[in-house]
Scaffold this active site. Sequence first.
Site, PDB file in Angstrom:
ATOM      1  N   ARG A 117      11.971  70.607 -62.196  1.00  0.00           N
ATOM      2  CA  ARG A 117      10.717  71.106 -61.610  1.00  0.00           C
ATOM      3  C   ARG A 117       9.533  70.834 -62.539  1.00  0.00           C
ATOM      4  O   ARG A 117       8.416  70.575 -62.075  1.00  0.00           O
ATOM      5  CB  ARG A 117      10.839  72.611 -61.305  1.00  0.00           C
ATOM      6  N   ARG A 144      13.062  85.371 -65.337  1.00  0.00           N
ATOM      7  CA  ARG A 144      12.337  85.891 -64.151  1.00  0.00           C
ATOM      8  C   ARG A 144      13.292  86.604 -63.191  1.00  0.00           C
ATOM      9  O   ARG A 144      14.379  86.125 -62.900  1.00  0.00           O
ATOM     10  CB  ARG A 144      11.654  84.736 -63.412  1.00  0.00           C
ATOM     11  N   ARG A 179       0.131  70.971 -53.913  1.00  0.00           N
ATOM     12  CA  ARG A 179       1.086  70.671 -54.978  1.00  0.00           C
ATOM     13  C   ARG A 179       1.070  69.188 -55.334  1.00  0.00           C
ATOM     14  O   ARG A 179       1.809  68.752 -56.199  1.00  0.00           O
ATOM     15  CB  ARG A 179       2.445  71.073 -54.448  1.00  0.00           C
ATOM     16  N   ARG A 237      16.050  83.706 -58.958  1.00  0.00           N
ATOM     17  CA  ARG A 237      15.906  82.576 -58.031  1.00  0.00           C
ATOM     18  C   ARG A 237      16.901  81.464 -58.353  1.00  0.00           C
ATOM     19  O   ARG A 237      17.127  81.145 -59.515  1.00  0.00           O
ATOM     20  CB  ARG A 237      14.474  82.025 -58.105  1.00  0.00           C
ATOM     21  N   LYS A 265       1.522  82.182 -62.163  1.00  0.00           N
ATOM     22  CA  LYS A 265       0.642  82.150 -60.981  1.00  0.00           C
ATOM     23  C   LYS A 265       0.927  83.344 -60.057  1.00  0.00           C
ATOM     24  O   LYS A 265       0.006  84.033 -59.629  1.00  0.00           O
ATOM     25  CB  LYS A 265       0.826  80.827 -60.198  1.00  0.00           C
TER      26      LYS A 265
END
Length: 217
Positions: free
Chosen positions: A171, A127, A88, A160, A13
């Site tokens: 998550r 990431r 969300r 992160r 996203k």
Amino acid sequence: MRLVLVGPPGAGKGTQAQFISAHLGVPKISTGDIFRANVSQGTPLGQEARKFMDAGDLVPDEITIGMVRDRLAEPDAKSGFLLDGFPRNVPQAQTFDALLVEASTPLDVVLELVVDDDEVVRRLSGRRTCRNCGHIWHIDFDPPSNEGTCDICGGELFQRDDDKPETVRHRLEVYYEQTSPLVGYYAEAGILVGIDAMGPVDDVTDRAIAALRTYDK
Ligand code: ADP
Ligand code: AMP
């Protein structure tokens, strides 16, 4: 255009938001980015949000919705926006709908990025994000020329905290329990468009822009 991106963590996203918002000429508004900026500045909002983010849980709706309302009141969002990471859950979507109806500015489209779970785990585990400009990299799929440094601005790249494997699993559970019902919610409203978000970043961007063409205004 008023647009929302939906998809599991790691679907791409944020990556696609960079290109789509530039293409459409609307600001990219990422609730995760705003929370992370508050955490790093040590604001009261950041201190509150951090507890939930570190655990991979959603920040409470009152906090999140208030923050989005303030952001959308800024001048650059008047002619449209691309939201990444909000809403969300269904209660956030319902409250958001009510706000937009009151302002006579309904959403034009919700773009769902469809990827499988194995790919999500591969994407999240590699990431890296630039601390300075926020650009998103991947150590294998989109590596910077010098490890740890952003090619765009020379800023330092970081991983992160919530991309640790245990937090990633949680998550994903939170996504399936709380966020994925939004797909049905927006399909029923007649504004959902899904695209295949597997494969190279550029191909996904092309599919996204093609899918949005009929809604562009
Ligand atoms: P999200 O915002 O949905 O959590 P990101 O945009 O941050 O996801 O992407 C997660 C990771 O996957 C990043 O490291 C990014 O570079 C990488 N990525 C994004 N899109 C692709 C793609 N199409 N193919 C391979 N890697 C991708
Ligand atoms: P993201 O950058 O979208 O992956 O979001 C990172 C974290 O920020 C999430 O795991 C949540 O803890 C929090 N967050 C971001 N957006 C929201 C939202 N709309 N509602 C609640 N929590 C959010």
